[in-house]
Design a protein around this motif. Structure first.
Motif, PDB file in Angstrom:
ATOM      1  N   ILE A   1      12.269 -14.881 -10.480  1.00 52.42           N
ATOM      2  CA  ILE A   1      12.649 -13.882  -9.472  1.00 52.42           C
ATOM      3  C   ILE A   1      13.165 -12.616 -10.150  1.00 52.42           C
ATOM      4  CG2 ILE A   1      14.281 -13.388  -7.605  1.00 52.42           C
ATOM      5  CD1 ILE A   1      14.019 -16.358  -6.831  1.00 52.42           C
ATOM      6  N   PHE A   2      13.936 -12.790 -11.221  1.00 51.68           N
ATOM      7  CA  PHE A   2      14.469 -11.651 -11.969  1.00 51.68           C
ATOM      8  C   PHE A   2      13.321 -10.794 -12.517  1.00 51.68           C
ATOM      9  CE2 PHE A   2      15.873  -9.890 -16.075  1.00 51.68           C
ATOM     10  CZ  PHE A   2      16.890  -9.050 -15.627  1.00 51.68           C
ATOM     11  N   PHE A   3      12.330 -11.432 -13.147  1.00 53.33           N
ATOM     12  CA  PHE A   3      11.214 -10.680 -13.717  1.00 53.33           C
ATOM     13  C   PHE A   3      10.344 -10.038 -12.643  1.00 53.33           C
ATOM     14  CE2 PHE A   3      12.027 -13.172 -17.644  1.00 53.33           C
ATOM     15  CZ  PHE A   3      12.267 -12.081 -18.475  1.00 53.33           C
ATOM     16  N   VAL A   4      10.147 -10.706 -11.526  1.00 48.74           N
ATOM     17  CA  VAL A   4       9.388 -10.114 -10.418  1.00 48.74           C
ATOM     18  C   VAL A   4      10.113  -8.867  -9.920  1.00 48.74           C
ATOM     19  CG1 VAL A   4       8.651 -10.452  -8.018  1.00 48.74           C
ATOM     20  CG2 VAL A   4       8.202 -12.209  -9.733  1.00 48.74           C
ATOM     21  N   GLY A   5      11.435  -8.927  -9.832  1.00 48.94           N
ATOM     22  CA  GLY A   5      12.225  -7.758  -9.426  1.00 48.94           C
ATOM     23  C   GLY A   5      12.077  -6.602 -10.384  1.00 48.94           C
ATOM     24  N   ILE A   6      12.110  -6.892 -11.671  1.00 51.30           N
ATOM     25  CA  ILE A   6      11.949  -5.839 -12.680  1.00 51.30           C
ATOM     26  C   ILE A   6      10.555  -5.229 -12.582  1.00 51.30           C
ATOM     27  CG2 ILE A   6      11.726  -5.426 -15.158  1.00 51.30           C
ATOM     28  CD1 ILE A   6      14.022  -7.376 -15.577  1.00 51.30           C
ATOM     29  N   LEU A   7       9.547  -6.088 -12.462  1.00 57.85           N
ATOM     30  CA  LEU A   7       8.175  -5.585 -12.366  1.00 57.85           C
ATOM     31  C   LEU A   7       7.946  -4.752 -11.115  1.00 57.85           C
ATOM     32  CD1 LEU A   7       6.049  -8.625 -13.597  1.00 57.85           C
ATOM     33  CD2 LEU A   7       6.371  -6.432 -14.745  1.00 57.85           C
ATOM     34  N   SER A   8       8.526  -5.183  -9.993  1.00 57.36           N
ATOM     35  CA  SER A   8       8.288  -4.460  -8.742  1.00 57.36           C
ATOM     36  C   SER A   8       8.940  -3.093  -8.736  1.00 57.36           C
ATOM     37  CB  SER A   8       8.773  -5.284  -7.553  1.00 57.36           C
ATOM     38  OG  SER A   8      10.173  -5.411  -7.591  1.00 57.36           O
ATOM     39  N   SER A   9       9.915  -2.865  -9.600  1.00 50.23           N
ATOM     40  CA  SER A   9      10.537  -1.542  -9.657  1.00 50.23           C
ATOM     41  C   SER A   9       9.733  -0.588 -10.536  1.00 50.23           C
ATOM     42  CB  SER A   9      11.979  -1.648 -10.166  1.00 50.23           C
ATOM     43  OG  SER A   9      11.975  -2.127 -11.496  1.00 50.23           O
TER      44      SER A   9
ATOM     45  N   VAL B   1       3.367  -0.908 -11.389  1.00 45.49           N
ATOM     46  CA  VAL B   1       3.177  -2.057 -10.502  1.00 45.49           C
ATOM     47  C   VAL B   1       3.099  -1.590  -9.052  1.00 45.49           C
ATOM     48  CG1 VAL B   1       4.203  -4.202  -9.672  1.00 45.49           C
ATOM     49  CG2 VAL B   1       4.227  -3.684 -12.110  1.00 45.49           C
ATOM     50  N   ARG B   2       3.955  -0.631  -8.664  1.00 44.11           N
ATOM     51  CA  ARG B   2       3.902  -0.112  -7.290  1.00 44.11           C
ATOM     52  C   ARG B   2       2.557   0.545  -7.009  1.00 44.11           C
ATOM     53  NH1 ARG B   2       8.512   3.595  -6.872  1.00 44.11           N
ATOM     54  NH2 ARG B   2       9.412   2.729  -8.729  1.00 44.11           N
ATOM     55  N   ALA B   3       2.006   1.275  -7.968  1.00 41.85           N
ATOM     56  CA  ALA B   3       0.696   1.906  -7.793  1.00 41.85           C
ATOM     57  C   ALA B   3      -0.386   0.839  -7.649  1.00 41.85           C
ATOM     58  CB  ALA B   3       0.397   2.821  -8.973  1.00 41.85           C
ATOM     59  N   PHE B   4      -0.281  -0.229  -8.438  1.00 44.63           N
ATOM     60  CA  PHE B   4      -1.245  -1.332  -8.352  1.00 44.63           C
ATOM     61  C   PHE B   4      -1.175  -2.010  -6.987  1.00 44.63           C
ATOM     62  CE2 PHE B   4      -2.317  -5.859  -9.007  1.00 44.63           C
ATOM     63  CZ  PHE B   4      -3.648  -5.710  -9.363  1.00 44.63           C
ATOM     64  N   ILE B   5       0.035  -2.246  -6.498  1.00 36.74           N
ATOM     65  CA  ILE B   5       0.212  -2.875  -5.182  1.00 36.74           C
ATOM     66  C   ILE B   5      -0.360  -1.975  -4.091  1.00 36.74           C
ATOM     67  CG2 ILE B   5       1.949  -3.560  -3.471  1.00 36.74           C
ATOM     68  CD1 ILE B   5       3.631  -4.608  -5.845  1.00 36.74           C
ATOM     69  N   LYS B   6      -0.138  -0.668  -4.203  1.00 31.98           N
ATOM     70  CA  LYS B   6      -0.691   0.279  -3.223  1.00 31.98           C
ATOM     71  C   LYS B   6      -2.222   0.235  -3.247  1.00 31.98           C
ATOM     72  CE  LYS B   6      -0.199   4.970  -1.584  1.00 31.98           C
ATOM     73  NZ  LYS B   6       0.520   6.221  -1.700  1.00 31.98           N
ATOM     74  N   TYR B   7      -2.804   0.136  -4.445  1.00 38.40           N
ATOM     75  CA  TYR B   7      -4.259   0.042  -4.577  1.00 38.40           C
ATOM     76  C   TYR B   7      -4.774  -1.232  -3.904  1.00 38.40           C
ATOM     77  CZ  TYR B   7      -8.822  -0.706  -6.685  1.00 38.40           C
ATOM     78  OH  TYR B   7     -10.152  -0.965  -6.875  1.00 38.40           O
ATOM     79  N   ILE B   8      -4.115  -2.363  -4.137  1.00 37.85           N
ATOM     80  CA  ILE B   8      -4.508  -3.643  -3.528  1.00 37.85           C
ATOM     81  C   ILE B   8      -4.404  -3.536  -2.003  1.00 37.85           C
ATOM     82  CG2 ILE B   8      -3.870  -6.081  -3.272  1.00 37.85           C
ATOM     83  CD1 ILE B   8      -5.244  -5.494  -5.910  1.00 37.85           C
TER      84      ILE B   8
END
Length: 139
Positions: free
Chosen positions: A4-12, A16-23
């Motif tokens: 969960i800690f690493f997912v939080g770091i990655l999501s910030s 990663v945010r640009a990749f999520i927006k693309y998906i």
């Protein structure tokens, strides 16, 4: 915990945010999936709210399932139904509020409550435990 800690770091991360927006844009182009995705996103936003407000913010009570028995819900929209003003009232179920039912109720039968959405959700999820001893409607 570490995951969960690493997912939080990655999501910030902006990458990663640009990749999520693309998906997200890709999913919105898929014919059947986009309708399900948009609806799920709307429901999720309703429960969590947005930075602009929104969500289930208008707490109400309606007489349901019978007269003199009140159910707490959220007024989500006001519509004209056969020339009479009605409200969509979403009534979350206890203890899982993301399930529930929707009723179309005449506005004259809807009572606004003096509760925040957070207070109402606490009452609903806990089945009334820990609620104050007085419940007031707004005038």
């Amino acid at each position: 915990f570490i995951l969960i800690f690493f997912v939080g770091i990655l999501s910030s991360s902006s990458v990663v945010r640009a990749f999520i927006k693309y998906i997200e844009q890709f999913v919105e182009r898929l014919p059947l999936v986009n309708a399900i995705y948009r609806t799920s996103k709307q429901v999720s936003t309703a429960f969590t709210g947005t930075k602009k407000g929104g969500g289930f913010s208008r707490v109400v009570a309606i007489e349901y399932p019978k007269e003199s028995v009140w159910t707490i819900g959220f007024l989500t929209n006001i519509i004209d139904f056969d020339g009479v003003e009605h409200g969509y009232v979403y009534m979350p179920s206890t203890p899982v509020p993301n399930t529930g039912w929707l009723s179309v109720v005449p506005m004259t039968k809807i009572k606004s409550l003096d509760l925040t959405a957070e207070q109402a959700m606490r009452i609903i999820v806990a089945g009334g435990l820990g609620a104050s001893e007085i419940l007031k409607s707004k005038k």
